[in-house]
Motif scaffolding. Structure first.
Motif, PDB file in Angstrom:
ATOM      1  N   LEU A  36       0.837  -1.196   0.000  1.00 27.56           N
ATOM      2  CA  LEU A  36       0.000   0.000   0.000  1.00 27.56           C
ATOM      3  C   LEU A  36       0.874   1.249   0.000  1.00 27.56           C
ATOM      4  O   LEU A  36       0.560   2.235  -0.664  1.00 27.56           O
ATOM      5  N   ALA A  37       1.985   1.204   0.705  1.00 27.95           N
ATOM      6  CA  ALA A  37       2.929   2.331   0.698  1.00 27.95           C
ATOM      7  C   ALA A  37       3.476   2.565  -0.708  1.00 27.95           C
ATOM      8  O   ALA A  37       3.638   3.712  -1.134  1.00 27.95           O
ATOM      9  N   ALA A  38       3.732   1.486  -1.451  1.00 32.92           N
ATOM     10  CA  ALA A  38       4.206   1.628  -2.835  1.00 32.92           C
ATOM     11  C   ALA A  38       3.140   2.305  -3.700  1.00 32.92           C
ATOM     12  O   ALA A  38       3.468   3.144  -4.547  1.00 32.92           O
ATOM     13  N   ALA A  39       1.876   1.970  -3.484  1.00 34.14           N
ATOM     14  CA  ALA A  39       0.785   2.617  -4.217  1.00 34.14           C
ATOM     15  C   ALA A  39       0.711   4.102  -3.868  1.00 34.14           C
ATOM     16  O   ALA A  39       0.502   4.947  -4.746  1.00 34.14           O
ATOM     17  N   LEU A  40       0.903   4.424  -2.598  1.00 34.80           N
ATOM     18  CA  LEU A  40       0.911   5.826  -2.171  1.00 34.80           C
ATOM     19  C   LEU A  40       2.060   6.585  -2.824  1.00 34.80           C
ATOM     20  O   LEU A  40       1.875   7.692  -3.319  1.00 34.80           O
ATOM     21  N   ARG A  41       3.231   5.986  -2.844  1.00 35.64           N
ATOM     22  CA  ARG A  41       4.391   6.632  -3.473  1.00 35.64           C
ATOM     23  C   ARG A  41       4.150   6.835  -4.968  1.00 35.64           C
ATOM     24  O   ARG A  41       4.494   7.882  -5.518  1.00 35.64           O
ATOM     25  N   ALA A  42       3.556   5.840  -5.619  1.00 35.16           N
ATOM     26  CA  ALA A  42       3.264   5.944  -7.049  1.00 35.16           C
ATOM     27  C   ALA A  42       2.265   7.059  -7.332  1.00 35.16           C
ATOM     28  O   ALA A  42       2.244   7.620  -8.428  1.00 35.16           O
ATOM     29  N   SER A  43       1.453   7.395  -6.337  1.00 32.65           N
ATOM     30  CA  SER A  43       0.477   8.472  -6.470  1.00 32.65           C
ATOM     31  C   SER A  43       1.066   9.826  -6.073  1.00 32.65           C
ATOM     32  O   SER A  43       0.355  10.821  -6.032  1.00 32.65           O
ATOM     33  N   GLY A  44       2.355   9.832  -5.745  1.00 30.80           N
ATOM     34  CA  GLY A  44       3.031  11.078  -5.414  1.00 30.80           C
ATOM     35  C   GLY A  44       2.803  11.560  -4.000  1.00 30.80           C
ATOM     36  O   GLY A  44       2.993  12.738  -3.709  1.00 30.80           O
ATOM     37  N   ARG A  45       2.421  10.671  -3.107  1.00 32.70           N
ATOM     38  CA  ARG A  45       2.132  11.058  -1.729  1.00 32.70           C
ATOM     39  C   ARG A  45       3.371  10.958  -0.845  1.00 32.70           C
ATOM     40  O   ARG A  45       4.211  10.096  -1.026  1.00 32.70           O
ATOM     41  N   TRP A  46       3.423  11.858   0.128  1.00 33.22           N
ATOM     42  CA  TRP A  46       4.491  11.850   1.118  1.00 33.22           C
ATOM     43  C   TRP A  46       4.044  11.044   2.328  1.00 33.22           C
ATOM     44  O   TRP A  46       2.860  10.798   2.509  1.00 33.22           O
ATOM     45  N   PHE A  47       4.991  10.656   3.141  1.00 37.01           N
ATOM     46  CA  PHE A  47       4.722   9.906   4.373  1.00 37.01           C
ATOM     47  C   PHE A  47       3.966   8.608   4.072  1.00 37.01           C
ATOM     48  O   PHE A  47       3.033   8.225   4.771  1.00 37.01           O
ATOM     49  N   ALA A  48       4.377   7.939   3.013  1.00 37.93           N
ATOM     50  CA  ALA A  48       3.679   6.745   2.533  1.00 37.93           C
ATOM     51  C   ALA A  48       3.635   5.643   3.580  1.00 37.93           C
ATOM     52  O   ALA A  48       2.594   4.988   3.739  1.00 37.93           O
ATOM     53  N   SER A  49       4.703   5.418   4.299  1.00 36.57           N
ATOM     54  CA  SER A  49       4.714   4.346   5.302  1.00 36.57           C
ATOM     55  C   SER A  49       3.705   4.617   6.407  1.00 36.57           C
ATOM     56  O   SER A  49       2.955   3.726   6.816  1.00 36.57           O
ATOM     57  N   ARG A  50       3.684   5.834   6.882  1.00 37.87           N
ATOM     58  CA  ARG A  50       2.750   6.191   7.956  1.00 37.87           C
ATOM     59  C   ARG A  50       1.302   6.093   7.464  1.00 37.87           C
ATOM     60  O   ARG A  50       0.438   5.554   8.148  1.00 37.87           O
ATOM     61  N   LYS A  51       1.043   6.612   6.275  1.00 36.12           N
ATOM     62  CA  LYS A  51      -0.318   6.582   5.742  1.00 36.12           C
ATOM     63  C   LYS A  51      -0.769   5.161   5.417  1.00 36.12           C
ATOM     64  O   LYS A  51      -1.933   4.828   5.580  1.00 36.12           O
ATOM     65  N   SER A  52       0.159   4.324   4.953  1.00 36.72           N
ATOM     66  CA  SER A  52      -0.228   2.943   4.645  1.00 36.72           C
ATOM     67  C   SER A  52      -0.577   2.186   5.917  1.00 36.72           C
ATOM     68  O   SER A  52      -1.531   1.407   5.938  1.00 36.72           O
ATOM     69  N   LYS A  53       0.157   2.436   6.971  1.00 36.14           N
ATOM     70  CA  LYS A  53      -0.153   1.806   8.259  1.00 36.14           C
ATOM     71  C   LYS A  53      -1.543   2.235   8.720  1.00 36.14           C
ATOM     72  O   LYS A  53      -2.352   1.423   9.169  1.00 36.14           O
ATOM     73  N   GLN A  54      -1.839   3.513   8.573  1.00 34.90           N
ATOM     74  CA  GLN A  54      -3.150   4.053   8.928  1.00 34.90           C
ATOM     75  C   GLN A  54      -4.241   3.432   8.040  1.00 34.90           C
ATOM     76  O   GLN A  54      -5.307   3.079   8.530  1.00 34.90           O
ATOM     77  N   GLY A  55      -3.959   3.289   6.753  1.00 35.24           N
ATOM     78  CA  GLY A  55      -4.931   2.701   5.834  1.00 35.24           C
ATOM     79  C   GLY A  55      -5.236   1.255   6.158  1.00 35.24           C
ATOM     80  O   GLY A  55      -6.408   0.848   6.177  1.00 35.24           O
ATOM     81  N   ILE A  56      -4.214   0.472   6.432  1.00 36.10           N
ATOM     82  CA  ILE A  56      -4.416  -0.939   6.795  1.00 36.10           C
ATOM     83  C   ILE A  56      -5.258  -1.021   8.064  1.00 36.10           C
ATOM     84  O   ILE A  56      -6.229  -1.768   8.139  1.00 36.10           O
ATOM     85  N   ARG A  57      -4.884  -0.232   9.054  1.00 33.00           N
ATOM     86  CA  ARG A  57      -5.605  -0.253  10.319  1.00 33.00           C
ATOM     87  C   ARG A  57      -7.083   0.115  10.146  1.00 33.00           C
ATOM     88  O   ARG A  57      -7.947  -0.445  10.800  1.00 33.00           O
ATOM     89  N   SER A  58      -7.368   1.039   9.245  1.00 30.51           N
ATOM     90  CA  SER A  58      -8.744   1.516   9.106  1.00 30.51           C
ATOM     91  C   SER A  58      -9.642   0.577   8.305  1.00 30.51           C
ATOM     92  O   SER A  58     -10.856   0.617   8.476  1.00 30.51           O
ATOM     93  N   VAL A  59      -9.081  -0.287   7.460  1.00 31.73           N
ATOM     94  CA  VAL A  59      -9.932  -1.131   6.610  1.00 31.73           C
ATOM     95  C   VAL A  59      -9.772  -2.628   6.842  1.00 31.73           C
ATOM     96  O   VAL A  59     -10.569  -3.408   6.330  1.00 31.73           O
ATOM     97  N   ASP A  60      -8.795  -3.029   7.607  1.00 34.26           N
ATOM     98  CA  ASP A  60      -8.525  -4.454   7.841  1.00 34.26           C
ATOM     99  C   ASP A  60      -9.517  -5.018   8.853  1.00 34.26           C
ATOM    100  O   ASP A  60      -9.273  -5.017  10.052  1.00 34.26           O
ATOM    101  N   VAL A  61     -10.629  -5.523   8.349  1.00 31.96           N
ATOM    102  CA  VAL A  61     -11.723  -5.995   9.204  1.00 31.96           C
ATOM    103  C   VAL A  61     -11.319  -7.210  10.029  1.00 31.96           C
ATOM    104  O   VAL A  61     -11.626  -7.297  11.219  1.00 31.96           O
TER     105      VAL A  61
END
Length: 97
Positions: free
Chosen positions: A43-68
């Motif tokens: 997910l961090a790689a997808a964030l980086r490919a989209s030009g986003r900063w702080f990809a590792s932090r945001k990916s951790k947040q994304g996993i936590r928010s949707v991982d049922v």
């Protein structure tokens, strides 16, 4: 107004427009180990490919928010839960047709 490119449309605000199925296929491109799930690093790689900063932090947040099921991965059943995250962090607008 959207501009049609090869695989998706781009709205005038620069967001890629795609359906949930197109989004799932796009996200699967980052499944480096081909296990059918998206990890935090993928997910961090997808964030980086989209030009986003702080990809590792945001990916951790994304996993936590949707991982049922709490296994630390996003699987096919959970990708639809990632729509809001995608619109906020992946420069994507999900179209429901």
């Amino acid at each position: 107004m959207a501009i049609k490119t090869r695989n998706y449309s781009v709205d005038v605000d620069g967001k890629r427009e795609m359906t949930v199925d197109e989004f799932a296929r796009w996200l699967k491109r980052f499944d480096e180990d081909n296990d059918g799930r998206i990890s935090k690093d993928e997910l961090a790689a997808a964030l980086r490919a989209s030009g986003r900063w702080f990809a590792s932090r945001k990916s951790k947040q994304g996993i936590r928010s949707v991982d049922v099921d709490g296994n630390g991965f996003i699987d096919d059943n959970e990708i639809k839960n990632l729509v809001q995250f995608a619109e906020q962090h992946l420069n994507v607008r999900i179209l429901f047709l």
